[in-house]
Design an enzyme around this catalytic site. Structure first.
Site, PDB file in Angstrom:
ATOM      1  N   GLY A 153     -16.707   2.182 -15.719  1.00 34.65           N
ATOM      2  CA  GLY A 153     -15.408   1.562 -15.513  1.00 34.65           C
ATOM      3  C   GLY A 153     -15.402   0.448 -14.485  1.00 34.65           C
ATOM      4  CB  THR A 154     -17.824  -1.166 -12.471  1.00 42.10           C
ATOM      5  OG1 THR A 154     -19.024  -1.291 -13.222  1.00 42.10           O
ATOM      6  CG2 THR A 154     -17.790   0.200 -11.802  1.00 42.10           C
TER       7      THR A 154
ATOM      8  CD  GLU B 286     -13.039  -5.911 -21.743  1.00 41.04           C
ATOM      9  OE1 GLU B 286     -12.754  -6.680 -20.811  1.00 41.04           O
ATOM     10  OE2 GLU B 286     -12.424  -5.899 -22.831  1.00 41.04           O
TER      11      GLU B 286
ATOM     12  CG  HIS C 135     -14.098  -0.915  -2.216  1.00 40.37           C
ATOM     13  ND1 HIS C 135     -14.005  -1.372  -3.524  1.00 40.37           N
ATOM     14  CD2 HIS C 135     -15.169  -1.552  -1.679  1.00 40.37           C
ATOM     15  CE1 HIS C 135     -14.993  -2.231  -3.755  1.00 40.37           C
ATOM     16  NE2 HIS C 135     -15.706  -2.345  -2.663  1.00 40.37           N
TER      17      HIS C 135
ATOM     18  CB  VAL D 273      -8.495   3.175  -2.616  1.00 42.91           C
ATOM     19  CG1 VAL D 273      -9.551   2.177  -2.189  1.00 42.91           C
ATOM     20  CG2 VAL D 273      -7.390   2.483  -3.418  1.00 42.91           C
ATOM     21  CG  ASP D 274      -7.948   6.800  -7.653  1.00 40.89           C
ATOM     22  OD1 ASP D 274      -8.752   7.746  -7.499  1.00 40.89           O
ATOM     23  OD2 ASP D 274      -8.103   5.908  -8.509  1.00 40.89           O
TER      24      ASP D 274
ATOM     25  CE1 TYR E 240      -4.172  -1.499  -0.332  1.00 39.47           C
ATOM     26  CE2 TYR E 240      -3.114  -3.180   1.010  1.00 39.47           C
ATOM     27  CZ  TYR E 240      -4.142  -2.784   0.165  1.00 39.47           C
ATOM     28  OH  TYR E 240      -5.129  -3.674  -0.190  1.00 39.47           O
TER      29      TYR E 240
ATOM     30  CB  CYS F 159      -6.579   2.851  15.213  1.00 38.07           C
ATOM     31  SG  CYS F 159      -6.128   1.890  16.683  1.00 38.07           S
TER      32      CYS F 159
END
Length: 231
Positions: free
Chosen positions: A172-173, A200, A106, A90-91, A53, A114
């Protein structure tokens, strides 16, 4: 009032240089999901998970929004109704483009969590094993990422938005990761029109009223322009 609910996935950020699970040669291809994206993997080898990560966080910090992110931010600003952006990503590129109140189901790379007291704080560029929580001081810091086997964030609010949607768009999924892959069914039950925008066809493409295929940076701005021109 019209309400657009948008779900975005990795395909939105691919043109910003951030890879998907399926990209060959990317970060994901170098690791097993079980090792770097599960609570069990973190318990076995926290150094490996933090390293993975840390690399993703550094990569995301160098990325910039593309035309698809920009178009969705513009839609939020200009559309006379409500526009809700839910992302599996997550970006943080939606926020970088100007989108507001993005729902990160997500989690997000820029956050730390924590695992002892659930306190959250901004993550440093590099996190390390046994990093202490600033609230309870336990050495239990982890990335604020929803791993496989964990419950995505904000599901009650997400389902509430879907139940009031007049238009649902999946962008985009892959349609292979649940519960997000089933959001289209929730929108259909609410009477919403549904549209898929993707490189696609996804695994659930047959559930959509309308489809557009091609690079996100091409098809998303064009779709947004059509929406904003509609009477």
């Amino acid at each position: 009032m019209e309400k657009i609910v948008i779900l975005t996935g990795a395909g939105v950020s691919a043109e910003s240089g951030l890879g998907t699970f399926r990209d060959e040669g990317g970060l994901w291809s170098q690791h097993r999901i079980e090792d770097v994206a599960t609570p069990e993997g973190f318990a076995r080898d926290p150094a490996l998970v933090h390293g993975f990560y840390n690399a993703r966080r550094a990569q995301a910090a160098q990325a910039t929004p593309n035309a698809a992110h920009d178009a969705l931010a513009r839609l939020q600003r200009i559309f006379p109704g409500e526009v809700i952006v839910i992302t599996q990503n997550v970006d943080g590129l939606h926020e970088a483009a100007g989108s507001q109140a993005v729902m990160h189901m997500h989690g997000i790379l820029s956050g730390a969590l924590c695992s002892n007291c659930d306190h959250r704080w901004p993550a440093p560029l590099e996190m390390h094993v046994a990093e202490p929580c600033p609230a309870c001081h336990a050495p239990t810091a982890r990335p604020d990422i929803v791993w496989f086997g964990e419950m995505p964030y904000g599901m009650d609010d997400i389902y509430d938005h879907l139940s009031h949607a007049t238009l649902f768009a999946a962008i985009g999924t892959s349609g292979q990761v649940y519960p997000a892959a089933a959001f289209v069914h929730e929108a259909i039950a609410a009477g919403a029109k549904t549209v898929e925008l993707n490189l696609e066809p996804s695994a659930v493409v047959s559930n959509f009223d309308e489809t557009h295929f091609g690079p996100a940076s091409d098809i998303v701005p064009a779709w947004v322009e059509r929406l904003l021109r509609a009477p």
